[in-house]
Write a protein that holds these residues in place. Structure first.
Motif, PDB file in Angstrom:
ATOM      1  N   ASN A 417       3.392  -1.481  -2.304  1.00 58.72           N
ATOM      2  CA  ASN A 417       4.465  -0.507  -2.560  1.00 58.72           C
ATOM      3  C   ASN A 417       5.359  -0.966  -3.705  1.00 58.72           C
ATOM      4  O   ASN A 417       5.720  -0.179  -4.581  1.00 58.72           O
ATOM      5  CB  ASN A 417       5.339  -0.338  -1.318  1.00 58.72           C
ATOM      6  N   LYS A 420       3.731  -0.401  -6.859  1.00 53.58           N
ATOM      7  CA  LYS A 420       3.585   1.036  -7.098  1.00 53.58           C
ATOM      8  C   LYS A 420       4.887   1.650  -7.626  1.00 53.58           C
ATOM      9  O   LYS A 420       4.875   2.479  -8.525  1.00 53.58           O
ATOM     10  CB  LYS A 420       3.187   1.679  -5.772  1.00 53.58           C
ATOM     11  N   ASP A 449      11.728  -6.144  -5.487  1.00 51.65           N
ATOM     12  CA  ASP A 449      11.219  -5.595  -6.750  1.00 51.65           C
ATOM     13  C   ASP A 449      12.366  -5.058  -7.584  1.00 51.65           C
ATOM     14  O   ASP A 449      13.490  -4.914  -7.102  1.00 51.65           O
ATOM     15  CB  ASP A 449      10.169  -4.505  -6.473  1.00 51.65           C
ATOM     16  N   ILE A 454      15.557   3.070  -3.410  1.00 48.19           N
ATOM     17  CA  ILE A 454      15.505   4.148  -2.405  1.00 48.19           C
ATOM     18  C   ILE A 454      16.942   4.530  -2.060  1.00 48.19           C
ATOM     19  O   ILE A 454      17.742   3.660  -1.704  1.00 48.19           O
ATOM     20  CB  ILE A 454      14.788   3.663  -1.122  1.00 48.19           C
ATOM     21  N   ILE A 462      12.234   6.226   5.765  1.00 49.72           N
ATOM     22  CA  ILE A 462      10.931   5.856   5.201  1.00 49.72           C
ATOM     23  C   ILE A 462      10.053   5.100   6.183  1.00 49.72           C
ATOM     24  O   ILE A 462       8.852   5.008   5.988  1.00 49.72           O
ATOM     25  CB  ILE A 462      11.078   5.028   3.902  1.00 49.72           C
ATOM     26  N   GLN A 468       8.161  10.218   3.104  1.00 53.55           N
ATOM     27  CA  GLN A 468       8.354   9.542   1.832  1.00 53.55           C
ATOM     28  C   GLN A 468       9.786   9.766   1.384  1.00 53.55           C
ATOM     29  O   GLN A 468      10.445  10.704   1.828  1.00 53.55           O
ATOM     30  CB  GLN A 468       7.366  10.092   0.808  1.00 53.55           C
ATOM     31  N   ALA A 469      10.280   8.864   0.504  1.00 56.21           N
ATOM     32  CA  ALA A 469      11.699   8.897   0.146  1.00 56.21           C
ATOM     33  C   ALA A 469      12.097  10.243  -0.456  1.00 56.21           C
ATOM     34  O   ALA A 469      13.139  10.779  -0.148  1.00 56.21           O
ATOM     35  CB  ALA A 469      12.028   7.764  -0.803  1.00 56.21           C
ATOM     36  N   THR A 473       7.766  11.968  -4.700  1.00 56.92           N
ATOM     37  CA  THR A 473       6.968  10.748  -4.620  1.00 56.92           C
ATOM     38  C   THR A 473       5.478  11.030  -4.545  1.00 56.92           C
ATOM     39  O   THR A 473       4.691  10.432  -5.253  1.00 56.92           O
ATOM     40  CB  THR A 473       7.405   9.919  -3.390  1.00 56.92           C
ATOM     41  N   THR A 480       0.369   8.345   1.628  1.00 53.51           N
ATOM     42  CA  THR A 480       0.349   9.172   2.829  1.00 53.51           C
ATOM     43  C   THR A 480       1.650   9.094   3.598  1.00 53.51           C
ATOM     44  O   THR A 480       1.887   9.855   4.517  1.00 53.51           O
ATOM     45  CB  THR A 480      -0.747   8.675   3.787  1.00 53.51           C
ATOM     46  N   GLY A 481       2.512   8.126   3.250  1.00 51.21           N
ATOM     47  CA  GLY A 481       3.740   7.947   4.015  1.00 51.21           C
ATOM     48  C   GLY A 481       3.474   7.253   5.340  1.00 51.21           C
ATOM     49  O   GLY A 481       4.308   7.268   6.239  1.00 51.21           O
ATOM     50  N   LEU A 484       4.551   2.273   5.674  1.00 47.74           N
ATOM     51  CA  LEU A 484       5.707   1.575   6.247  1.00 47.74           C
ATOM     52  C   LEU A 484       5.801   1.758   7.752  1.00 47.74           C
ATOM     53  O   LEU A 484       6.263   0.861   8.464  1.00 47.74           O
ATOM     54  CB  LEU A 484       6.997   2.049   5.571  1.00 47.74           C
TER      55      LEU A 484
HETATM   56  P1  ADP Z   1       3.286   5.770   0.965  1.00 51.06           P
HETATM   57  O1  ADP Z   1       1.882   5.578   1.405  1.00 51.06           O
HETATM   58  O2  ADP Z   1       3.634   7.181   0.707  1.00 51.06           O
HETATM   59  O3  ADP Z   1       3.750   4.813  -0.045  1.00 51.06           O
HETATM   60  P2  ADP Z   1       4.948   4.233   2.728  1.00 51.06           P
HETATM   61  O4  ADP Z   1       5.220   4.423   4.176  1.00 51.06           O
HETATM   62  O5  ADP Z   1       4.331   2.969   2.303  1.00 51.06           O
HETATM   63  O6  ADP Z   1       4.086   5.472   2.309  1.00 51.06           O
HETATM   64  O7  ADP Z   1       6.285   4.432   1.958  1.00 51.06           O
HETATM   65  C1  ADP Z   1       7.116   5.529   2.252  1.00 51.06           C
HETATM   66  C2  ADP Z   1       8.039   5.846   1.119  1.00 51.06           C
HETATM   67  O8  ADP Z   1       9.029   4.823   0.971  1.00 51.06           O
HETATM   68  C3  ADP Z   1       7.354   5.895  -0.228  1.00 51.06           C
HETATM   69  O9  ADP Z   1       6.772   7.160  -0.432  1.00 51.06           O
HETATM   70  C4  ADP Z   1       8.535   5.684  -1.155  1.00 51.06           C
HETATM   71  O10 ADP Z   1       9.257   6.862  -1.325  1.00 51.06           O
HETATM   72  C5  ADP Z   1       9.398   4.698  -0.393  1.00 51.06           C
HETATM   73  N1  ADP Z   1       9.171   3.301  -0.794  1.00 51.06           N
HETATM   74  C6  ADP Z   1       8.468   2.362  -0.129  1.00 51.06           C
HETATM   75  N2  ADP Z   1       8.517   1.164  -0.761  1.00 51.06           N
HETATM   76  C7  ADP Z   1       9.282   1.349  -1.846  1.00 51.06           C
HETATM   77  C8  ADP Z   1       9.728   0.487  -2.911  1.00 51.06           C
HETATM   78  N3  ADP Z   1       9.381  -0.804  -2.960  1.00 51.06           N
HETATM   79  N4  ADP Z   1      10.512   1.027  -3.860  1.00 51.06           N
HETATM   80  C9  ADP Z   1      10.853   2.318  -3.810  1.00 51.06           C
HETATM   81  N5  ADP Z   1      10.481   3.172  -2.854  1.00 51.06           N
HETATM   82  C10 ADP Z   1       9.705   2.717  -1.873  1.00 51.06           C
END
Ligand code: ADP
Length: 667
Positions: A417, A420, A449, A454, A462, A468-469, A473, A480-481, A484
């Motif tokens: 993440n 990404k 990072d 967020i 999240i 997703q945030a 996104t 897939t959200g 986390l």
């Molecule tokens: P996804 O598979 O959509 O990334 P996650 O559950 O891993 O699903 O993350 C959910 C959301 O949290 C992401 O879509 C993003 O909006 C936010 N997010 C997660 N990690 C970060 C990060 N390191 N920096 C910014 N936003 C993040």
């Protein structure tokens, strides 16, 4: 209010038509030791109008009045609710009349000849005392009536049944709800009274016995409630209602139980609602289970063709392709890898939802894990021009005990993440010891990072599944959200915590802390041991037991490359037939789910006591589409030596085959 004889002034009324008698009375009164004011009435009419306007402490009534006798007047006063004490004065020899007057409410009498100051003052004081007591009694009685009315109102404020029995089981009180029911029951049985003993109430014998048992239990002094199904009729088609009944001892002033008050509520409706809720809950659980099974099956099914795609593109990449062709093949590989991550997420998520996640508890080396992390992500961070820093605190011991695979999954997710969502700057992973005892250690992993950040309002959301945030996104970054939500569950299921700090435009830190036991270095996972030289597999004869044609095809390609002879069985039974006849096979690769005979069954037959195969010790490596501990355990229980997940990583499969086929080199 009680009047003190010495200080109080008494308001007296004398009713007498005889002037002389009045004067005699007044004279005696004057000489007495009481303070007073006296009103005199000479006839009945005057008396009635005076008495309406004034309150007196004592009335002296002459028996003989014009037109009316004292008895009639006394009755009239009492009818008017005037309860002032009345002393009757008679002439000599009229004692009979006096007795009659006392019966009608006069409190004293004396003959006119007895009028002395002393007599008068005694009569007045006695009258006042009496009336005082009478007034107090009236107040108390009023209170009792009010109290009773209040209690009755409470009893009548419910449709539920309230009733009470004394120690002899006589029915002593009840509310009208109970009365209605009782009367109905009694009438049906030809009884018209309601002063009745429990033994006479025509209810089911069984019900009566249980009621008596409960009442007798309550006589011991404790309140209690029972929930029971009570039938009042013999109609077996009628639904038997549920009653919640409370038994409460009635206790007298000496603390003795004199009876039992019973409160009985029909809770059939509540019971029904409760049952419906339970049904709904069970349905929901079943639906959730069906969903998670469906997800699990689906992702399982998708993994099989993925196996082929990833395996074959891997093979293609080893060929000499150039330019666009090479780029295209790389794209296929990249997309397939991504797709596999998503499928794995869904599979993981469904397992978590179904509560089927289990954890390893083995010794491992965090620094080694961090090396893996670096290897996995180094390429991607370089591509994006990001600094990738990993710092492990010196205090972190070389061996800890827990689940290294789940730790990998957690960190891979968070670092994935971080990369990404970061387009410039850095990704930093730090590992710190934050708590330590003799045998346990709490380790904190921070993944920081310098990415998009967020917003605070989204930070708690999240961690929810499929969230997703922001809606952008998905379009921009995909995903897939689920990542986390899975990560959080994996952390929490290990008793750990996960938190976040983030600022939009500055960056994000995920902080994970997990408690581990301290491990021993001797038991460290095999991966940390020195890698053996790549061995030569050529010439080995391998039996692949696999029903899926595509998987057979992919495997064939690899084994061709490795110069192995590959023999194929389409299911367990076929494998047994082959192994019965041949003893030149070096190793079996066993798929688990197959028609006719599963891999588990086949392995059990091969290893069994009455085994029919030639080489019962032949190494067996299971190939399966899921990596759950539960499956791994079952594989070992069935007698297989090891386990490789599909789509298999060629290096992993290769090294495991080496491990089980190379004879220890003679030194
Ligand atoms: P996804 O598979 O959509 O990334 P996650 O559950 O891993 O699903 O993350 C959910 C959301 O949290 C992401 O879509 C993003 O909006 C936010 N997010 C997660 N990690 C970060 C990060 N390191 N920096 C910014 N936003 C993040």
């Amino acid at each position: 209010m009680s009047l003190e004889p010495e200080t109080a002034e008494y308001n007296l009324l004398l009713i007498d038509d005889d002037e002389v008698d009045v004067m005699t009375f007044q004279r005696s009164l004057k000489k007495s030791d009481i303070k007073y004011s006296l009103t005199v009435c000479y006839n009945a009419a005057e008396t009635l109008s005076t008495i309406e306007k004034n309150t007196f402490d004592c009335i002296f009534l002459d028996y003989l009045l014009p037109g009316i006798d004292g008895l009639q007047l006394l009755r009239k006063l009492r009818d008017m609710s005037i309860n002032t004490p009345v002393a009757v004065m008679t002439s000599q020899g009229d004692e009979k009349i006096a007795v009659e007057m006392i019966k009608n409410g006069a409190f004293d009498y004396f003959t006119k000849s007895d009028i002395t100051p002393d007599k008068i003052s005694k009569v007045v004081i006695t009258a006042v005392r009496l009336w005082d007591a009478e007034r107090q009694r009236q107040v108390a009685e009023k209170k009792i009536i009010e109290n009773n009315n209040r209690l009755n109102a409470i009893l009548e404020s419910t449709r539920n049944l309230i009733y009470a029995f004394d120690r002899n089981l006589n029915l002593i009180s009840f509310n009208s709800s109970f009365k209605e029911n009782l009367e109905h029951l009694l009438r049906a049985n030809g009884i018209v009274r309601t002063d009745i003993n429990l033994h006479e109430i025509p209810i089911h014998e069984e019900r009566k016995i249980s009621l008596i048992q409960n009442i007798e239990k309550c006589f011991l002094g404790d309140q209690f409630t029972v929930l029971e199904q009570v039938s009042f009729s013999n109609d077996s088609h009628k639904e038997v209602p549920w009653y919640e009944t409370t038994f409460n001892p009635i206790i007298n002033a000496n603390g003795e139980v004199t009876g039992v008050a019973i409160y009985s509520q029909d809770v059939t409706e509540n019971k029904k609602i409760e049952q419906d809720l339970l049904q709904a809950k069970n349905d929901a659980i079943a639906a959730a289970q069906a969903k998670s099974e469906f997800l699990s099956n689906m992702s399982h099914e998708i993994r099989t063709p993925m196996n082929a795609i990833i395996g074959l593109t891997g093979l293609l990449l080893e060929e000499k392709f150039e330019g666009t062709n090479l780029e295209n093949i790389k794209s296929i590989k990249y997309s397939a890898d991504n797709l596999l991550v998503i499928i794995n997420d869904i599979l993981d998520f469904s397992k978590i939802e179904a509560g089927k996640v289990t954890f390893e508890n083995i010794d491992f080396d965090i620094r080694h894990r961090m090396g893996e992390l670096r290897k996995t992500f180094e390429h991607r961070t370089k591509e994006k021009g990001l600094d990738f820093v990993i710092e492990v605190d010196e205090e972190v011991p070389s061996a800890i005990k827990g689940d290294p695979y789940r730790l990998n999954q957690i960190l891979f997710n968070l670092v994935g993440n971080a990369i990404k969502f970061t387009s410039e700057g850095f990704i930093k992973v730090s590992v710190l010891v934050i708590q330590k005892t003799v045998d346990s250690i709490k380790i904190q992993f921070t993944i920081k990072d310098s990415g998009i950040g967020i917003p605070e309002s989204q930070q708690s959301k999240i961690f929810e599944s499929f969230t997703q945030a922001n809606t952008d996104t998905t379009r921009k970054y995909g995903g897939t959200g689920l990542g986390l939500a899975i990560t959080k569950n994996l952390v929490q299921l290990q008793g750990g915590e996960i938190g976040i700090t983030s600022e939009v435009g500055i960056g994000t830190s995920f902080i994970v802390s997990i408690n581990y036991s301290i491990g021993t270095s001797e038991n460290l996972e095999a991966t940390t041991q020195k890698n053996s030289e790549p061995a030569d597999l050529s010439g080995l004869k391998i039996l692949l037991v696999e029903d899926n044609l595509m998987n057979q095809f992919v495997a064939k390609q690899f084994f061709k490359k490795w110069n192995n002879e590959l023999i194929i069985a389409n299911h367990g039974a076929e494998a047994i037939t082959i192994l019965r006849e041949r003893d030149d096979i070096d190793l079996v690769l066993m798929d688990l789910q197959m028609p006719e005979m599963s891999g588990f069954q086949a392995a059990e037959i091969i290893r069994g006591n009455n085994s029919v195969v030639k080489n019962t010790d032949i190494p067996i490596i299971a190939l399966s589409a899921d990596a759950f501990l539960e499956t791994r355990r079952k594989v070992i229980e069935a007698g297989m030596n090891d386990y490789v997940t599909k789509p298999f990583k060629p290096e992993e499969l290769y090294s495991k085959i080496v491990k089980y086929t190379q004879k220890p080199s003679s030194l």
